[in-house]
Enzyme design. Structure first.
Site, short mmCIF file in Angstrom:
data_model
loop_
_atom_site.label_atom_id
_atom_site.label_comp_id
_atom_site.label_asym_id
_atom_site.label_seq_id
_atom_site.Cartn_x
_atom_site.Cartn_y
_atom_site.Cartn_z
CB THR A 122 -1.00 0.08 1.28
OG1 THR A 122 -1.49 1.19 1.52
CG2 THR A 122 -0.16 -0.08 2.52
CE1 TYR A 146 -4.12 -2.08 4.96
CE2 TYR A 146 -3.21 0.27 4.52
CZ TYR A 146 -3.79 -1.06 4.20
OH TYR A 146 -3.81 -1.41 3.09
#
Ligand code: UFG
Length: 332
Positions: A122, A146
């Protein structure tokens, strides 16, 4: 060619991006098995001929059985938790799901002699980049668990590839949106927070309107700028990355996946209004915690490395495909 040479195990294949990767692999002539615990995924997102294992990627014994029964040429790893604010309130849950379980999966792949690994990473690994477009060698400074949980998995893959006969691609996604152009899959997440999905829900009447989180950013119209990439183009990049790993087994790849073009929140909502012929109610609200002003990919590396020709770069097309899927969901 032996059968397993065209076989890929896809984790999280019943989820939004994973299910599109399954379709892209099949379209490219690969045989696909899926492992998914269905915590957020939906089995109906998968074509019936896909071998489905209902289970958890943290279960190394199950993975060993799966690989023994049907050797795989590669693992494509999508399973994981993806909600940024949730990662802030439940960091250990995120490190468990995204990092600890990825470790189990990588270990099982190494033990089974799987030679290639494609990982769903990501843009959150960059945190708030000092400069956009952001390139792969920019500072990795995640601002939430995250992003950190994904970066730790990248590190495990780099170290594993140095020690074992395995190469990997870590693909750092920017803002994934849209749906399969043929309507075979799309984003079904019930409590979606992503802008294009939310805008489509407003169009079909599932919500009153759309909140604009911050209109005082240092961007041209004051709203946040993101690089929206169509999920089908992203899925195609995975198939091409796998082929590149096979062609050059000693090389691993860490690449941004974005178009290198940013759109503001207002531009996205304008696109949704254009595509749907409506005027979505907009409500200006304060900034959301942790939102960077602009996040746009420098995509020169993937462009130079893979024969990747995006087909759905047009923002209206991305929104139109997302909306077609939303209407399908609304129709039950
Ligand atoms: N936004 C709104 N209103 C909404 C939803 C979003 O104004 O209802 C804005 C956000 O503030 C942001 C932009 O629209 O400026 C995009 O927001 P999304 O929630 O769609 O996506 P993010 O950029 O927050 O998240 C994406 C990925 C994450 C990843 C993150 C890294 O979806 O997985 O980038 O920064 F972690």
């Amino acid at each position: 060619m032996q059968e397993h040479e065209r076989h890929v195990l896809v984790t999280g294949g019943a989820g939004y991006i994973g299910s599109h990767a399954v379709l892209a692999l099949q379209d490219a002539g690969w045989q696909v098995s899926v492992i998914d615990n269905l915590s957020t995924g939906n089995r109906a997102a998968l074509p019936p001929e896909v071998a489905f294992h209902h289970g958890d990627i943290g279960n190394e014994a199950l993975l060993a059985e799966i690989f023994a029964a049907r050797p795989a040429r590669a693992v494509m790893h999508f399973a994981g938790s993806i909600v940024v604010p949730e990662s802030v309130s439940d960091p250990l849950g995120y490190y468990h799901n995204n990092t600890v379980k990825s470790r189990a999966l990588i270990a099982a792949a190494v033990a089974a002699g799987v030679p290639h690994f494609v990982f769903s990473s990501t843009a959150a690994v960059y945190g708030e980049p000092a400069k956009v477009p952001v390139a792969e060698d920019s500072a990795k400074a995640p601002i939430n668990p995250y992003g950190a949980s994904k970066l730790m998995t990248e590190q495990m893959l780099a170290d594993t590839a140095a020690a074992h006969p395995l190469n990997y691609a870590a693909l750092r996604y920017f803002n994934v949106a849209g749906a399969d152009p043929e309507g075979r899959s799309g984003q079904s997440t019930p409590a979606a927070t992503h802008l294009i999905k939310v805008a489509c829900e407003a169009v079909v009447g599932k919500r009153e309107g759309v909140a604009i989180f911050g209109s005082d950013f240092p961007t041209p119209d004051g709203t946040g700028v993101r690089d929206y990439i169509h999920v089908a183009d992203l899925a195609q990049a995975h198939v091409l990355a796998l082929e590149a790993l096979i062609a050059e087994p000693t090389r691993s790849l860490v690449m941004n996946c974005g178009y290198g073009r940013g759109y503001s929140v207002r531009e996205v909502l304008d696109a949704a209004d254009r595509v749907a012929g409506t005027a979505i109610a907009r409500q200006e609200q304060p900034r959301r915690a942790g939102d960077p002003p602009a996040l746009v990919a420098d995509n020169s590396l993937i462009r130079a490395t893979l024969p990747w020709t995006p087909r759905y770069e047009d923002l209206d097309t991305i929104v139109a495909h997302a909306l077609a899927w939303e209407r399908k969901l609304a129709a039950g």
